[in-house]
Design a protein around this motif. Sequence first.
Motif, PDB file in Angstrom:
ATOM      1  N   GLN A  69       0.825  -1.208   0.000  1.00  0.00           N
ATOM      2  CA  GLN A  69       0.000   0.000   0.000  1.00  0.00           C
ATOM      3  C   GLN A  69       0.862   1.261   0.000  1.00  0.00           C
ATOM      4  N   TYR A  70       1.638   1.417  -1.027  1.00  0.00           N
ATOM      5  CA  TYR A  70       2.539   2.550  -1.215  1.00  0.00           C
ATOM      6  C   TYR A  70       1.813   3.586  -2.066  1.00  0.00           C
ATOM      7  N   SER A  71       1.758   4.817  -1.600  1.00  0.00           N
ATOM      8  CA  SER A  71       0.995   5.811  -2.368  1.00  0.00           C
ATOM      9  C   SER A  71       1.905   6.683  -3.232  1.00  0.00           C
ATOM     10  N   VAL A  72       1.387   6.968  -4.417  1.00  0.00           N
ATOM     11  CA  VAL A  72       2.021   7.873  -5.366  1.00  0.00           C
ATOM     12  C   VAL A  72       0.930   8.836  -5.811  1.00  0.00           C
ATOM     13  N   ASP A  73       1.104  10.107  -5.448  1.00  0.00           N
ATOM     14  CA  ASP A  73       0.102  11.133  -5.703  1.00  0.00           C
ATOM     15  C   ASP A  73      -1.214  10.705  -5.046  1.00  0.00           C
ATOM     16  N   LYS A  74      -2.296  10.585  -5.781  1.00  0.00           N
ATOM     17  CA  LYS A  74      -3.580  10.217  -5.171  1.00  0.00           C
ATOM     18  C   LYS A  74      -3.870   8.723  -5.296  1.00  0.00           C
ATOM     19  N   PHE A  75      -2.928   7.955  -5.836  1.00  0.00           N
ATOM     20  CA  PHE A  75      -3.109   6.527  -6.057  1.00  0.00           C
ATOM     21  C   PHE A  75      -2.382   5.719  -4.990  1.00  0.00           C
ATOM     22  N   VAL A  76      -2.925   4.547  -4.671  1.00  0.00           N
ATOM     23  CA  VAL A  76      -2.285   3.648  -3.715  1.00  0.00           C
ATOM     24  C   VAL A  76      -1.970   2.345  -4.455  1.00  0.00           C
ATOM     25  N   ILE A  77      -0.682   2.030  -4.533  1.00  0.00           N
ATOM     26  CA  ILE A  77      -0.208   0.831  -5.216  1.00  0.00           C
ATOM     27  C   ILE A  77      -0.183  -0.307  -4.206  1.00  0.00           C
ATOM     28  N   ASP A  78      -0.641  -1.488  -4.618  1.00  0.00           N
ATOM     29  CA  ASP A  78      -0.693  -2.622  -3.694  1.00  0.00           C
ATOM     30  C   ASP A  78       0.700  -3.004  -3.194  1.00  0.00           C
ATOM     31  N   PHE A  79       1.650  -3.180  -4.093  1.00  0.00           N
ATOM     32  CA  PHE A  79       3.012  -3.575  -3.712  1.00  0.00           C
ATOM     33  C   PHE A  79       4.001  -2.778  -4.550  1.00  0.00           C
ATOM     34  N   TYR A  80       5.111  -2.359  -3.923  1.00  0.00           N
ATOM     35  CA  TYR A  80       6.108  -1.557  -4.638  1.00  0.00           C
ATOM     36  C   TYR A  80       7.508  -1.888  -4.151  1.00  0.00           C
ATOM     37  N   SER A  81       8.434  -2.039  -5.107  1.00  0.00           N
ATOM     38  CA  SER A  81       9.844  -2.221  -4.791  1.00  0.00           C
ATOM     39  C   SER A  81      10.621  -1.071  -5.422  1.00  0.00           C
ATOM     40  N   SER A  82      11.241  -0.249  -4.594  1.00  0.00           N
ATOM     41  CA  SER A  82      12.019   0.873  -5.128  1.00  0.00           C
ATOM     42  C   SER A  82      13.310   0.373  -5.780  1.00  0.00           C
ATOM     43  N   GLU A  83      13.846  -0.760  -5.287  1.00  0.00           N
ATOM     44  CA  GLU A  83      15.068  -1.315  -5.870  1.00  0.00           C
ATOM     45  C   GLU A  83      14.841  -1.762  -7.309  1.00  0.00           C
ATOM     46  N   LEU A  84      13.709  -2.382  -7.558  1.00  0.00           N
ATOM     47  CA  LEU A  84      13.383  -2.859  -8.903  1.00  0.00           C
ATOM     48  C   LEU A  84      12.615  -1.826  -9.720  1.00  0.00           C
ATOM     49  N   LYS A  85      12.145  -0.766  -9.048  1.00  0.00           N
ATOM     50  CA  LYS A  85      11.245   0.215  -9.659  1.00  0.00           C
ATOM     51  C   LYS A  85      10.051  -0.517 -10.279  1.00  0.00           C
ATOM     52  N   LEU A  86       9.472  -1.407  -9.446  1.00  0.00           N
ATOM     53  CA  LEU A  86       8.380  -2.265  -9.872  1.00  0.00           C
ATOM     54  C   LEU A  86       7.165  -2.041  -8.986  1.00  0.00           C
ATOM     55  N   ALA A  87       6.044  -1.755  -9.626  1.00  0.00           N
ATOM     56  CA  ALA A  87       4.772  -1.607  -8.919  1.00  0.00           C
ATOM     57  C   ALA A  87       3.863  -2.748  -9.337  1.00  0.00           C
ATOM     58  N   ILE A  88       3.182  -3.348  -8.353  1.00  0.00           N
ATOM     59  CA  ILE A  88       2.241  -4.431  -8.620  1.00  0.00           C
ATOM     60  C   ILE A  88       0.882  -3.986  -8.103  1.00  0.00           C
ATOM     61  N   GLU A  89      -0.094  -3.968  -8.988  1.00  0.00           N
ATOM     62  CA  GLU A  89      -1.443  -3.567  -8.630  1.00  0.00           C
ATOM     63  C   GLU A  89      -2.378  -4.712  -8.964  1.00  0.00           C
ATOM     64  N   TYR A  90      -3.092  -5.196  -7.984  1.00  0.00           N
ATOM     65  CA  TYR A  90      -4.070  -6.263  -8.188  1.00  0.00           C
ATOM     66  C   TYR A  90      -5.435  -5.629  -8.308  1.00  0.00           C
ATOM     67  N   ASN A  91      -6.110  -5.893  -9.406  1.00  0.00           N
ATOM     68  CA  ASN A  91      -7.433  -5.324  -9.648  1.00  0.00           C
ATOM     69  C   ASN A  91      -8.484  -6.385  -9.371  1.00  0.00           C
ATOM     70  N   TYR A  92      -9.074  -6.336  -8.209  1.00  0.00           N
ATOM     71  CA  TYR A  92     -10.073  -7.320  -7.787  1.00  0.00           C
ATOM     72  C   TYR A  92     -11.263  -7.363  -8.740  1.00  0.00           C
ATOM     73  N   PHE A  93     -11.725  -6.227  -9.179  1.00  0.00           N
ATOM     74  CA  PHE A  93     -12.926  -6.163  -9.991  1.00  0.00           C
ATOM     75  C   PHE A  93     -12.699  -6.760 -11.381  1.00  0.00           C
ATOM     76  N   ALA A  94     -11.497  -6.629 -11.923  1.00  0.00           N
ATOM     77  CA  ALA A  94     -11.201  -7.210 -13.227  1.00  0.00           C
ATOM     78  C   ALA A  94     -11.064  -8.726 -13.130  1.00  0.00           C
ATOM     79  N   ALA A  95     -10.697  -9.218 -11.944  1.00  0.00           N
ATOM     80  CA  ALA A  95     -10.479 -10.642 -11.754  1.00  0.00           C
ATOM     81  C   ALA A  95     -11.777 -11.403 -11.477  1.00  0.00           C
ATOM     82  N   THR A  96     -12.833 -10.694 -11.115  1.00  0.00           N
ATOM     83  CA  THR A  96     -14.085 -11.387 -10.778  1.00  0.00           C
ATOM     84  C   THR A  96     -15.010 -11.483 -11.964  1.00  0.00           C
TER      85      THR A  96
END
Length: 72
Positions: free
Chosen positions: A45-72
Amino acid sequence: MTKLYNKNSEIEKRRRLRQNITKAEKIIWDKIRDRQLENCKFRRQYSVDKFVIDFYSSELKLAIEYNYFAAT
């Protein structure tokens, strides 16, 4: 300069999201926490501006966002 990352105004929102983690997010978190993936630190739950990213690694510069609504 405007602070874009982990704004204080988003603290409660991030905390609420961490407390109400979905089953899929829990599975992912269990696999990437404690430097288990490529020995890189991930944050939940790392926030960037008004968005909250589920998982973030600054070392990899990788953001992972899981979209529950798209998966259902």
